[in-house]
Design an enzyme around this catalytic site. Structure first.
Site, PDB file in Angstrom:
ATOM      1  N   HIS A  21       2.685   3.395 -50.174  1.00  0.00           N
ATOM      2  CA  HIS A  21       2.156   2.033 -50.047  1.00  0.00           C
ATOM      3  C   HIS A  21       2.596   1.180 -51.253  1.00  0.00           C
ATOM      4  CE1 HIS A  21      -1.252   4.624 -48.263  1.00  0.00           C
ATOM      5  NE2 HIS A  21      -0.586   4.143 -47.229  1.00  0.00           N
ATOM      6  N   CYS A 126      -2.247   9.230 -29.668  1.00  0.00           N
ATOM      7  CA  CYS A 126      -2.366   9.945 -30.948  1.00  0.00           C
ATOM      8  C   CYS A 126      -3.195   9.082 -31.891  1.00  0.00           C
ATOM      9  CB  CYS A 126      -1.001  10.238 -31.570  1.00  0.00           C
ATOM     10  SG  CYS A 126      -1.180  10.902 -33.254  1.00  0.00           S
ATOM     11  N   LYS A 294       7.511  16.013 -46.879  1.00  0.00           N
ATOM     12  CA  LYS A 294       6.799  14.828 -46.455  1.00  0.00           C
ATOM     13  C   LYS A 294       5.508  14.735 -47.276  1.00  0.00           C
ATOM     14  CE  LYS A 294       4.685  12.593 -42.676  1.00  0.00           C
ATOM     15  NZ  LYS A 294       4.091  12.469 -41.422  1.00  0.00           N
TER      16      LYS A 294
HETATM   17  N1  MSP Z   1      -1.961  -0.135 -40.614  1.00  0.00           N
HETATM   18  C1  MSP Z   1      -0.610   0.042 -40.240  1.00  0.00           C
HETATM   19  C2  MSP Z   1       0.203  -1.207 -40.496  1.00  0.00           C
HETATM   20  C3  MSP Z   1      -0.273  -2.427 -39.805  1.00  0.00           C
HETATM   21  S1  MSP Z   1       0.667  -3.816 -40.221  1.00  0.00           S
HETATM   22  C4  MSP Z   1       0.178  -4.993 -39.192  1.00  0.00           C
HETATM   23  C5  MSP Z   1      -0.008   1.185 -41.033  1.00  0.00           C
HETATM   24  N2  MSP Z   1      -0.613   1.492 -42.177  1.00  0.00           N
HETATM   25  S2  MSP Z   1      -0.158   2.664 -43.171  1.00  0.00           S
HETATM   26  O1  MSP Z   1      -1.205   2.738 -44.146  1.00  0.00           O
HETATM   27  O2  MSP Z   1       0.170   3.823 -42.471  1.00  0.00           O
HETATM   28  O3  MSP Z   1       1.104   2.098 -43.913  1.00  0.00           O
HETATM   29  C6  MSP Z   1       2.412   2.306 -43.444  1.00  0.00           C
HETATM   30  C7  MSP Z   1       3.341   1.698 -44.457  1.00  0.00           C
HETATM   31  O4  MSP Z   1       3.104   2.262 -45.763  1.00  0.00           O
HETATM   32  C8  MSP Z   1       4.821   1.935 -44.228  1.00  0.00           C
HETATM   33  O5  MSP Z   1       5.389   1.069 -43.280  1.00  0.00           O
HETATM   34  C9  MSP Z   1       5.359   1.706 -45.611  1.00  0.00           C
HETATM   35  O6  MSP Z   1       5.335   0.345 -45.905  1.00  0.00           O
HETATM   36  C10 MSP Z   1       4.323   2.401 -46.477  1.00  0.00           C
HETATM   37  N3  MSP Z   1       4.604   3.822 -46.627  1.00  0.00           N
HETATM   38  C11 MSP Z   1       3.724   4.837 -46.397  1.00  0.00           C
HETATM   39  N4  MSP Z   1       4.303   6.016 -46.711  1.00  0.00           N
HETATM   40  C12 MSP Z   1       5.569   5.823 -47.139  1.00  0.00           C
HETATM   41  C13 MSP Z   1       6.619   6.665 -47.554  1.00  0.00           C
HETATM   42  N5  MSP Z   1       6.481   7.977 -47.631  1.00  0.00           N
HETATM   43  N6  MSP Z   1       7.796   6.082 -47.840  1.00  0.00           N
HETATM   44  C14 MSP Z   1       7.982   4.736 -47.774  1.00  0.00           C
HETATM   45  N7  MSP Z   1       7.013   3.914 -47.394  1.00  0.00           N
HETATM   46  C15 MSP Z   1       5.784   4.416 -47.069  1.00  0.00           C
HETATM   47  O7  MSP Z   1       1.003   1.700 -40.615  1.00  0.00           O
END
Ligand code: MSP
Length: 476
Positions: A21, A126, A294
């Protein structure tokens, strides 16, 4: 003055903030700061995604009332962003009453346009992904991302007529009216549209934690459909038309590739259906693994960005994350490299340069050099263009080449020897070095804001003095 509206995904509050994040949020911060420095009017939005079954289940598992659980975790995200010097203009939470009201308006609008219809969803879901999933997508009967079997659902849902809007979305992407970057992602999205996609559910019957559908309050709005709307509800949609039309469309939605389909296909289609413009640009960067694996809660290898800030400071954390691999690509973060890179590039590289030059100017020139205000290094234009193009890695590499050369100049010119024999040359060498250092600080303003500020105030002071080290050596 141009407006620049930039967003990050809103992060699920079932999880604590981790460096994934932080990675996206830091990148967005760099761009936001860069545009502000260029005199643009910027709105930088981030926030948290708080509804849906996943969040409700996580709260349950921790025996907490769900809103209290959201409050607690949203706070962790806010605090982490403060720790990392994130300069967002707004932090939206999908439990904000303003968001809820505007979402209801948007849904009614879709209904009025005839873009939704009632039906039955029979299939898989899921909860980990908060996504409807097909047999084809499973690997060995499990969701490939969460390694868990999906739920089988049969429930009344309202569906969005995605198929009606796909041709428009495809046309706009092809004409670059919606820009998708990097290019590989654009092809992927066009490929998905070509394969054909089904209408999707915009509401859920069996979920309770969410915003009720205004025209059928027994249903809760599907969390993704509601979450995407944060990008418009945050800037006044349905509440303040003037503010809304000032900022919309977004200039860039930033995210990782995991959620590109929602942003590049579903979201533009929903907007077009509601009579609104799609976003200008969608940039989906890569995903990183950690030491080859991961990152996941269950593996216990999730890194808290606050721990990095604690150990190295906020600017060093920004540096260490953005220099791992080129932005846009996938990569692996190696824990051991953090300390090595910190010491080599920051303590020895930039930190040492600043310490040596300021020390010598104080000692040999009584802290006095004459710097030129409008002088820049020859690479400045290219470096700025790289930042604008989200090539943060490349920008850092070029800046560090300048730093490396300046450190070499000191070794070759040996100002401590010049001080004994050639005052004119000494002054020239140290002045040039101070000038380069200030120019480096200028280029670092959006990337490493605190460091840039410290260097500038040190070198633009009436008398240059040695200060505490910018990056004390890290030892384990
Ligand atoms: N809540 C949804 C997004 C809604 S937007 C309208 C979501 N949240 S999440 O907490 O799973 O966040 C996903 C995002 O976090 C990814 O798209 C990226 O921006 C960031 N990342 C989370 N893990 C990551 C990595 N391991 N590597 C790179 N970015 C990562 O999806």
């Amino acid at each position: 003055m141009k407006k620049f509206y930039i967003t990050t995904p809103i992060y699920y509050v079932n999880d604590r903030p981790h460096i994934g994040h932080a990675y996206t949020t830091i990148a967005a911060d760099v761009l936001a700061r860069f545009h502000r420095l260029k005199g643009n009017e910027v709105f930088f939005l981030t926030g948290t995604d708080e509804h849906g079954a996943k969040v409700a289940q996580s709260a349950d598992q921790e025996h907490k009332e769900v809103k209290a659980f959201c409050d607690e975790n949203a706070r962790l995200f806010k605090d982490s962003w403060a720790n990392l010097d994130i300069s967002h203009d707004k932090f939206i939470r999908t439990t904000d009453p303003e968001h809820e009201q505007a979402v209801k308006k948007f849904m009614s609008n879709l209904q009025d346009q005839g873009a939704v219809y009632e039906g039955t969803y029979e299939g898989l879901y899921c909860t980990g992904c908060e996504k409807f999933i097909t047999e084809k997508e499973l690997v060995g009967g499990l969701c490939p991302d969460h390694k868990k079997p999906p739920e089988s659902l049969k429930e009344k849902n309202y569906f969005f007529k995605l198929k009606d809007f796909l041709p428009d979305v495809a046309k706009m992407i092809a004409a670059n009216e919606i820009i998708i970057e990097p290019a590989g992602r654009r092809n992927e999205v066009l490929g998905l549209i070509k394969q054909g996609l089904d209408d999707f559910s915009v509401s859920r019957e069996s979920v309770k934690w969410g915003i009720p559908l205004p025209f059928d309050p027994g249903q809760v709005i599907y969390v993704w459909v509601e979450a995407l709307q944060n990008y418009i509800t945050a800037i006044g949609y349905g509440r303040d038309d003037q503010e809304f039309s000032k900022w919309w469309p977004a200039d860039i939605h930033l995210m990782a590739k995991d959620i590109i389909k929602f942003h590049a296909i579903f979201w533009p289609a929903l907007l077009i259906a509601a009579g609104l413009k799609p976003p200008r640009k969608i940039f989906a960067h890569g995903f990183f693994s950690f030491d080859g694996q991961k990152m996941s809660k269950s593996l216990g290898n999730v890194i808290d960005p606050n721990a990095l800030v604690e150990e190295y400071g906020s600017d060093a954390t920004r540096y260490l994350l953005l220099t791992q691999f080129p932005f846009g690509q996938d990569g692996d973060i190696k824990a051991d490299l953090f300390e090595e890179k910190y010491n080599a590039d920051l303590a020895n590289g930039l930190g040492n340069l600043v310490a040596r030059i300021s020390n010598m100017i104080e000692k040999f020139l009584d802290g006095q050099v004459l710097l030129k205000k409008d002088q820049r290094i020859k690479e400045a234009g290219e470096i700025e263009q790289n930042i604008l193009d989200l090539k943060f890695h490349e920008a850092f590499v070029s800046i560090w080449e300048v730093i490396g050369r300046a450190n070499q100049t000191i070794d070759q010119e040996k100002p401590w020897e010049l001080a004994k024999k050639d005052q004119a040359r000494l002054e020239k060498v140290l002045t040039d070095l101070a000038q380069v250092t200030v120019n480096v600080a200028d280029l670092l303003q959006s990337l490493m804001p605190k460091t840039a500020k410290k260097i500038k105030s040190q070198f633009l002071a009436e008398k240059i003095k040695k200060q505490k080290p910018l990056f004390p050596r890290a030892e384990t």
